[in-house]
Design a protein around this motif. Structure first.
Motif, short mmCIF file in Angstrom:
data_model
loop_
_atom_site.label_atom_id
_atom_site.label_comp_id
_atom_site.label_asym_id
_atom_site.label_seq_id
_atom_site.Cartn_x
_atom_site.Cartn_y
_atom_site.Cartn_z
N GLY A 39 -1.28 -1.01 -14.22
CA GLY A 39 0.05 -0.61 -13.82
C GLY A 39 0.34 0.84 -14.11
N TYR A 40 1.61 1.17 -14.02
CA TYR A 40 2.08 2.54 -14.23
C TYR A 40 3.27 2.49 -15.17
CZ TYR A 40 -0.65 3.51 -10.04
OH TYR A 40 -1.66 3.60 -9.13
N PRO A 66 -1.83 15.21 -11.04
CA PRO A 66 -1.54 16.56 -11.55
C PRO A 66 -1.41 17.58 -10.41
CG PRO A 66 -3.40 15.59 -12.72
CD PRO A 66 -3.07 14.68 -11.58
N SER A 67 -2.12 17.37 -9.32
CA SER A 67 -2.08 18.32 -8.20
C SER A 67 -0.70 18.37 -7.54
CB SER A 67 -3.14 17.97 -7.16
OG SER A 67 -2.87 16.69 -6.62
N ARG A 68 0.07 17.33 -7.66
CA ARG A 68 1.41 17.31 -7.07
C ARG A 68 2.46 17.83 -8.05
NH1 ARG A 68 1.78 14.67 -2.28
NH2 ARG A 68 3.95 14.15 -2.61
N ARG A 69 2.03 18.21 -9.25
CA ARG A 69 2.88 18.80 -10.28
C ARG A 69 4.08 17.94 -10.65
NH1 ARG A 69 1.22 24.26 -10.94
NH2 ARG A 69 -0.06 24.90 -9.19
N LYS A 70 3.89 16.64 -10.60
CA LYS A 70 4.96 15.74 -11.01
C LYS A 70 4.55 15.03 -12.28
CE LYS A 70 7.20 15.19 -6.62
NZ LYS A 70 7.55 14.35 -5.52
N GLU A 71 3.55 14.21 -12.21
CA GLU A 71 3.07 13.43 -13.35
C GLU A 71 4.22 12.74 -14.08
OE1 GLU A 71 -0.66 15.03 -15.36
OE2 GLU A 71 0.40 16.87 -14.78
N TRP A 72 5.14 12.14 -13.29
CA TRP A 72 6.28 11.43 -13.87
C TRP A 72 5.87 10.05 -14.35
CZ3 TRP A 72 9.91 12.79 -9.23
CH2 TRP A 72 10.22 14.15 -9.28
N LEU A 73 4.71 9.56 -13.89
CA LEU A 73 4.18 8.28 -14.33
C LEU A 73 2.78 8.49 -14.87
CD1 LEU A 73 5.14 5.93 -11.33
CD2 LEU A 73 6.43 6.34 -13.42
N THR A 74 2.35 7.56 -15.70
CA THR A 74 0.96 7.56 -16.17
C THR A 74 0.35 6.21 -15.83
OG1 THR A 74 1.64 6.80 -18.36
CG2 THR A 74 1.35 9.16 -18.07
N LYS A 75 -0.94 6.25 -15.50
CA LYS A 75 -1.66 5.02 -15.18
C LYS A 75 -2.02 4.33 -16.49
CE LYS A 75 -4.30 2.57 -12.24
NZ LYS A 75 -3.72 1.35 -11.80
N SER A 98 0.83 -1.22 0.00
CA SER A 98 0.00 0.00 0.00
C SER A 98 0.86 1.26 0.00
CB SER A 98 -0.95 0.01 1.20
OG SER A 98 -0.24 -0.01 2.41
N ASP A 99 2.05 1.21 0.62
CA ASP A 99 2.98 2.36 0.58
C ASP A 99 3.38 2.64 -0.86
OD1 ASP A 99 2.95 2.50 3.37
OD2 ASP A 99 4.74 1.24 3.57
N TRP A 100 3.64 1.58 -1.61
CA TRP A 100 4.07 1.74 -3.00
C TRP A 100 2.91 2.12 -3.89
CZ3 TRP A 100 8.73 2.78 -2.65
CH2 TRP A 100 9.55 2.14 -1.71
N THR A 101 1.71 1.62 -3.60
CA THR A 101 0.53 2.03 -4.37
C THR A 101 0.30 3.53 -4.22
OG1 THR A 101 -0.47 -0.14 -4.00
CG2 THR A 101 -1.94 1.64 -4.67
N ARG A 102 0.43 4.01 -2.99
CA ARG A 102 0.26 5.44 -2.73
C ARG A 102 1.34 6.25 -3.44
NH1 ARG A 102 -0.86 5.09 2.17
NH2 ARG A 102 1.23 4.82 2.96
N ALA A 103 2.59 5.82 -3.36
CA ALA A 103 3.68 6.55 -4.00
C ALA A 103 3.49 6.60 -5.52
CB ALA A 103 5.02 5.91 -3.65
N LEU A 104 3.10 5.48 -6.11
CA LEU A 104 2.88 5.45 -7.55
C LEU A 104 1.73 6.37 -7.95
CD1 LEU A 104 3.39 1.63 -8.18
CD2 LEU A 104 4.86 3.47 -8.99
N SER A 105 0.66 6.38 -7.17
CA SER A 105 -0.47 7.25 -7.51
C SER A 105 -0.09 8.72 -7.34
CB SER A 105 -1.70 6.89 -6.69
OG SER A 105 -1.50 7.15 -5.33
N TRP A 106 0.76 9.04 -6.36
CA TRP A 106 1.21 10.41 -6.19
C TRP A 106 2.04 10.86 -7.40
CZ3 TRP A 106 3.17 10.00 -0.46
CH2 TRP A 106 2.07 10.11 0.39
N LEU A 107 2.77 9.94 -7.98
CA LEU A 107 3.59 10.28 -9.14
C LEU A 107 2.77 10.50 -10.40
CD1 LEU A 107 6.59 7.89 -8.46
CD2 LEU A 107 6.65 10.39 -8.42
N THR A 108 1.48 10.21 -10.35
CA THR A 108 0.59 10.45 -11.50
C THR A 108 -0.31 11.65 -11.28
OG1 THR A 108 -1.18 9.03 -10.66
CG2 THR A 108 0.50 7.99 -12.03
#
Length: 193
Positions: free
Chosen positions: A172-173, A159-168, A147-157
């Motif tokens: 997967g990502y 837009p509100s966190r201005r990263k969007e380094w990954l896409t769903k 769940s820690d990694w699920t949260r981290a991966l979703s944060w990387l997608t």
């Protein structure tokens, strides 16, 4: 499984890793033995078998004192790295700041993109790669729940966190175009250090 058959598998795995040094030797032994016992199919790691929940309780479980519910992990990782790949993972990850779950997830997603045949990574894949880093004594953030990694991966997608380094993508990502740009920046920072 018959005791004689298991002993044969253990001897085969031990012979296969005889010339390796620790910690690669023990990790490779576990991987090869898993493959032999499962007939080529990758079984979940032994640690996750011990922590397995009953099927009725696996769909939902409580999270912390807040009482919120979250879905359990979808399944084991699709990855199964060999000894050379494990060495490559350690070399690949060294030199990066691996103190935050987002940073670790991003580095490991890029490793999977560059060194495996996966088109996208799941949280279980990141957890598997993270455990391999820990087993190699790489200093890395302590996060041991999928769940820690699920949260981290979703944060990387997000837009509100201005990263969007990954896409769903499906279940997967995958690394996005902005993620590729960020990855090049990280590599340049590592080379300067």
């Amino acid at each position: 499984m018959e005791p004689n058959r298991m002993a044969e598998h253990a001897k085969t795995a031990r012979d296969a890793v005889a010339e390796l040094e620790e910690p690669f030797k023990s990790e490779a032994f576990k991987i090869i033995l898993q493959q032999l016992v499962s007939g080529g199919h990758v079984a979940p790691p032994v640690a996750s078998q011990r922590k397995a929940q009953p099927k009725a309780a696996a769909s939902l479980r409580k999270k912390g004192a807040g009482g919120k519910k979250e879905r359990a992990a979808a399944g084991p990782s699709a990855l199964n790295l060999g000894v050379e790949d494990i060495k490559a993972l350690k070399a690949y990850s060294e030199g990066f700041d691996l103190n935050g779950t987002e940073q670790v997830a991003f580095v490991l997603a890029n490793f999977a993109r560059e060194h495996t045949e996966l088109e996208s990574v799941a949280a279980a894949d990141i957890a598997y790669l993270h455990r391999l880093l820990i087993s190699q004594k790489v200093k890395v953030v302590a996060a041991n729940k999928v769940s820690d990694w699920t949260r981290a991966l979703s944060w990387l997608t997000a837009p509100s966190r201005r990263k969007e380094w990954l896409t769903k993508t499906g279940n997967g990502y995958s690394v996005s175009n902005s993620g590729l740009l960020r990855w090049n920046e990280l590599q340049e920072e590592r080379e300067k250090a």
